[in-house]
Design a protein around this motif. Sequence first.
Motif, PDB file in Angstrom:
ATOM      1  N   GLU A  59      26.339 -21.424  34.536  1.00 32.81           N
ATOM      2  CA  GLU A  59      25.961 -22.008  33.246  1.00 32.81           C
ATOM      3  C   GLU A  59      25.442 -20.981  32.231  1.00 32.81           C
ATOM      4  N   ALA A  60      25.239 -19.746  32.673  1.00 35.61           N
ATOM      5  CA  ALA A  60      24.685 -18.731  31.766  1.00 35.61           C
ATOM      6  C   ALA A  60      25.757 -18.152  30.848  1.00 35.61           C
ATOM      7  N   ASP A  61      25.345 -17.759  29.645  1.00 34.84           N
ATOM      8  CA  ASP A  61      26.259 -17.030  28.755  1.00 34.84           C
ATOM      9  C   ASP A  61      26.381 -15.581  29.222  1.00 34.84           C
ATOM     10  N   LEU A  62      25.278 -15.056  29.698  1.00 31.82           N
ATOM     11  CA  LEU A  62      25.284 -13.670  30.197  1.00 31.82           C
ATOM     12  C   LEU A  62      24.737 -13.657  31.618  1.00 31.82           C
ATOM     13  N   LEU A  63      25.610 -13.347  32.561  1.00 31.25           N
ATOM     14  CA  LEU A  63      25.193 -13.301  33.964  1.00 31.25           C
ATOM     15  C   LEU A  63      24.838 -11.861  34.337  1.00 31.25           C
ATOM     16  N   LEU A  64      23.610 -11.698  34.828  1.00 38.32           N
ATOM     17  CA  LEU A  64      23.160 -10.376  35.274  1.00 38.32           C
ATOM     18  C   LEU A  64      22.928 -10.449  36.792  1.00 38.32           C
ATOM     19  N   PRO A  65      23.953 -10.157  37.578  1.00 37.95           N
ATOM     20  CA  PRO A  65      23.824 -10.293  39.038  1.00 37.95           C
ATOM     21  C   PRO A  65      22.962  -9.174  39.619  1.00 37.95           C
ATOM     22  N   ILE A  66      22.254  -9.468  40.722  1.00 36.96           N
ATOM     23  CA  ILE A  66      21.388  -8.431  41.287  1.00 36.96           C
ATOM     24  C   ILE A  66      21.970  -7.725  42.516  1.00 36.96           C
ATOM     25  N   HIS A  67      23.034  -8.267  43.093  1.00 36.41           N
ATOM     26  CA  HIS A  67      23.715  -7.577  44.209  1.00 36.41           C
ATOM     27  C   HIS A  67      22.795  -7.219  45.372  1.00 36.41           C
ATOM     28  N   ALA A  68      21.840  -8.100  45.707  1.00 43.69           N
ATOM     29  CA  ALA A  68      20.923  -7.798  46.814  1.00 43.69           C
ATOM     30  C   ALA A  68      21.520  -8.178  48.167  1.00 43.69           C
ATOM     31  N   GLY A  69      22.619  -8.921  48.156  1.00 43.86           N
ATOM     32  CA  GLY A  69      23.157  -9.449  49.422  1.00 43.86           C
ATOM     33  C   GLY A  69      22.322 -10.645  49.839  1.00 43.86           C
ATOM     34  N   PRO A  70      22.798 -11.400  50.847  1.00 44.09           N
ATOM     35  CA  PRO A  70      22.085 -12.633  51.229  1.00 44.09           C
ATOM     36  C   PRO A  70      20.644 -12.333  51.629  1.00 44.09           C
ATOM     37  N   GLU A  71      19.714 -13.128  51.110  1.00 45.93           N
ATOM     38  CA  GLU A  71      18.310 -12.987  51.491  1.00 45.93           C
ATOM     39  C   GLU A  71      17.972 -14.190  52.362  1.00 45.93           C
ATOM     40  N   ILE A  72      17.621 -13.925  53.616  1.00 39.09           N
ATOM     41  CA  ILE A  72      17.414 -15.002  54.584  1.00 39.09           C
ATOM     42  C   ILE A  72      15.933 -15.361  54.709  1.00 39.09           C
ATOM     43  N   GLY A  73      15.073 -14.348  54.766  1.00 34.93           N
ATOM     44  CA  GLY A  73      13.633 -14.596  54.893  1.00 34.93           C
ATOM     45  C   GLY A  73      13.162 -15.492  53.753  1.00 34.93           C
ATOM     46  N   VAL A  74      12.321 -16.467  54.081  1.00 37.53           N
ATOM     47  CA  VAL A  74      11.826 -17.369  53.034  1.00 37.53           C
ATOM     48  C   VAL A  74      10.997 -16.584  52.008  1.00 37.53           C
ATOM     49  N   ALA A  75      10.258 -15.601  52.488  1.00 36.18           N
ATOM     50  CA  ALA A  75       9.492 -14.764  51.563  1.00 36.18           C
ATOM     51  C   ALA A  75      10.450 -13.785  50.895  1.00 36.18           C
ATOM     52  N   SER A  76      10.516 -13.852  49.588  1.00 32.10           N
ATOM     53  CA  SER A  76      11.471 -13.028  48.860  1.00 32.10           C
ATOM     54  C   SER A  76      10.980 -11.582  48.778  1.00 32.10           C
ATOM     55  N   GLN A 109      10.227 -18.179  58.751  1.00 37.38           N
ATOM     56  CA  GLN A 109      10.236 -19.611  58.431  1.00 37.38           C
ATOM     57  C   GLN A 109       8.811 -20.120  58.311  1.00 37.38           C
ATOM     58  N   PRO A 110       8.055 -19.667  57.319  1.00 36.27           N
ATOM     59  CA  PRO A 110       6.661 -20.118  57.232  1.00 36.27           C
ATOM     60  C   PRO A 110       6.573 -21.635  57.062  1.00 36.27           C
ATOM     61  N   ARG A 111       5.477 -22.182  57.544  1.00 38.47           N
ATOM     62  CA  ARG A 111       5.323 -23.640  57.506  1.00 38.47           C
ATOM     63  C   ARG A 111       5.391 -24.157  56.059  1.00 38.47           C
ATOM     64  N   ASN A 112       5.863 -25.331  55.907  1.00 41.72           N
ATOM     65  CA  ASN A 112       5.870 -26.063  54.628  1.00 41.72           C
ATOM     66  C   ASN A 112       6.767 -25.476  53.541  1.00 41.72           C
ATOM     67  N   LEU A 113       7.453 -24.379  53.808  1.00 43.08           N
ATOM     68  CA  LEU A 113       8.235 -23.734  52.746  1.00 43.08           C
ATOM     69  C   LEU A 113       9.733 -23.833  53.013  1.00 43.08           C
ATOM     70  N   ALA A 114      10.498 -23.875  51.926  1.00 42.79           N
ATOM     71  CA  ALA A 114      11.955 -23.847  52.053  1.00 42.79           C
ATOM     72  C   ALA A 114      12.468 -22.643  51.278  1.00 42.79           C
ATOM     73  N   LYS A 115      13.596 -22.110  51.696  1.00 42.26           N
ATOM     74  CA  LYS A 115      14.148 -20.939  50.997  1.00 42.26           C
ATOM     75  C   LYS A 115      14.541 -21.296  49.580  1.00 42.26           C
ATOM     76  N   SER A 116      15.135 -22.456  49.419  1.00 44.39           N
ATOM     77  CA  SER A 116      15.613 -22.801  48.096  1.00 44.39           C
ATOM     78  C   SER A 116      15.022 -24.163  47.725  1.00 44.39           C
ATOM     79  N   VAL A 117      14.305 -24.202  46.610  1.00 43.25           N
ATOM     80  CA  VAL A 117      13.586 -25.426  46.245  1.00 43.25           C
ATOM     81  C   VAL A 117      14.435 -26.210  45.240  1.00 43.25           C
ATOM     82  N   THR A 118      15.285 -27.073  45.784  1.00 37.17           N
ATOM     83  CA  THR A 118      16.212 -27.792  44.916  1.00 37.17           C
ATOM     84  C   THR A 118      15.731 -29.197  44.589  1.00 37.17           C
ATOM     85  N   VAL A 119      14.483 -29.490  44.985  1.00 39.72           N
ATOM     86  CA  VAL A 119      13.868 -30.745  44.533  1.00 39.72           C
ATOM     87  C   VAL A 119      12.744 -30.377  43.571  1.00 39.72           C
TER      88      VAL A 119
END
Length: 364
Positions: free
Chosen positions: A138-155, A353-363
């Motif tokens: 949806e962005a007009d200008l996409l600035l990708p970060i190329h970090a590769g998949p991040e699995i750990g919940v803590a970014s 996988q820390p308690r109560n946290l999700a990797k992606s907060v889509t709610v």
Amino acid sequence: ERGNYRHFMQKEIFEQPTVVAQTLSSYVRQADQTVALPQMDFDLSSIDRMTIVACGTSYYAGMVGRYWIEQFARVPVDIDVASEFRYREPPLPKGGLALFISQSGETADTLAALRYCKARGQTIAAIVNVPTSTMAREADLLLPIHAGPEIGVASTKAFTCQLAVLAALAAKLAVVKGQMQRAEEQEVVRHLLEAPACLNQALDHDDDIAAMAHTIAPARDVLYLGRGADFPMALEGALKLKEISYIHAEGYASGEMKHGPIALIDEDVPVVVIAPSGPLFEKTVSNMQEVRARGGQVVLISDADGLAEAGEGCLATIEMPKVHPLIAPLVYAVPVQLLAYHVALVKGTDVDQPRNLAKSVTVE
Ligand code: M6R
């Protein structure tokens, strides 16, 4: 997969020199030492106000970005967390650029804020890790970060790659705004290209930090202090510690200490001070003295000059390489990530996988 690492978070922390170099390779051109952004169909030089919106760690990256964009490009930046931004119905500047930062590109509040800005005619830029995500589309200008998949919940690696892109964006904006001359741009490029090596030097302190974690792990509360572009690093350090070790931690701007948090200080509350040497170092030293005078224990993260000046009498010190202010937040991210990681190991919590946290907060 995890390879020889115990946790994804650990692997991702150690991948940072590689992924930051990868990210930078699409934002700086070595040949002529210029900063380069992807093609865009609007005139970047016409932007004279910016809005940055994000959540969590991505928001802290945005805060660092604000310091840089205002300082180098002299473009005023408004910034907010997405969950507040979208409901306060902020008036938006005519012809403004709205920048959304998200590892996943799917965070519900950030996406809603993006759509709010789009519907009101802002130009939309997005710094995202997942190129197929909704925000990327949806962005007009996409600035990708190329970090590769991040699995750990803590970014972790997404954060430093976001910072690398923000540094490039701030420099490019400064160039097109006539605020940065050619020689300075070349200098910025040189310093950015040094970042991966400096990240490696920071990672060399893994063992010292692991040893120090035993003195932090028993604490009930930990304070983090920083100034300027390193203030968001204090917030980020506190968030990392909370997320994975469940120790209560707060980040404050060093100068805010005496406006309240200093009341918490006693010998049981370690204070982690993130302070590369520089023009404001003296001020931070006096904040440290205020802490010490109340029996507080300081962990000082600084470079050789800073430690020579103020390292004595600290509970512990961590020496970072001496770096340009533009890359300091990237380099200083490493010790705060490692400290949180090792404290969590001592506490035996579930790092990935820390308690109560999700990797992606889509709610919402
Ligand atoms: O995917 P996003 O960058 O939009 O996620 C934002 C936050 O949910 C995220 O940074 C969160 O704060 C992390 N758990 C921090 O380690």
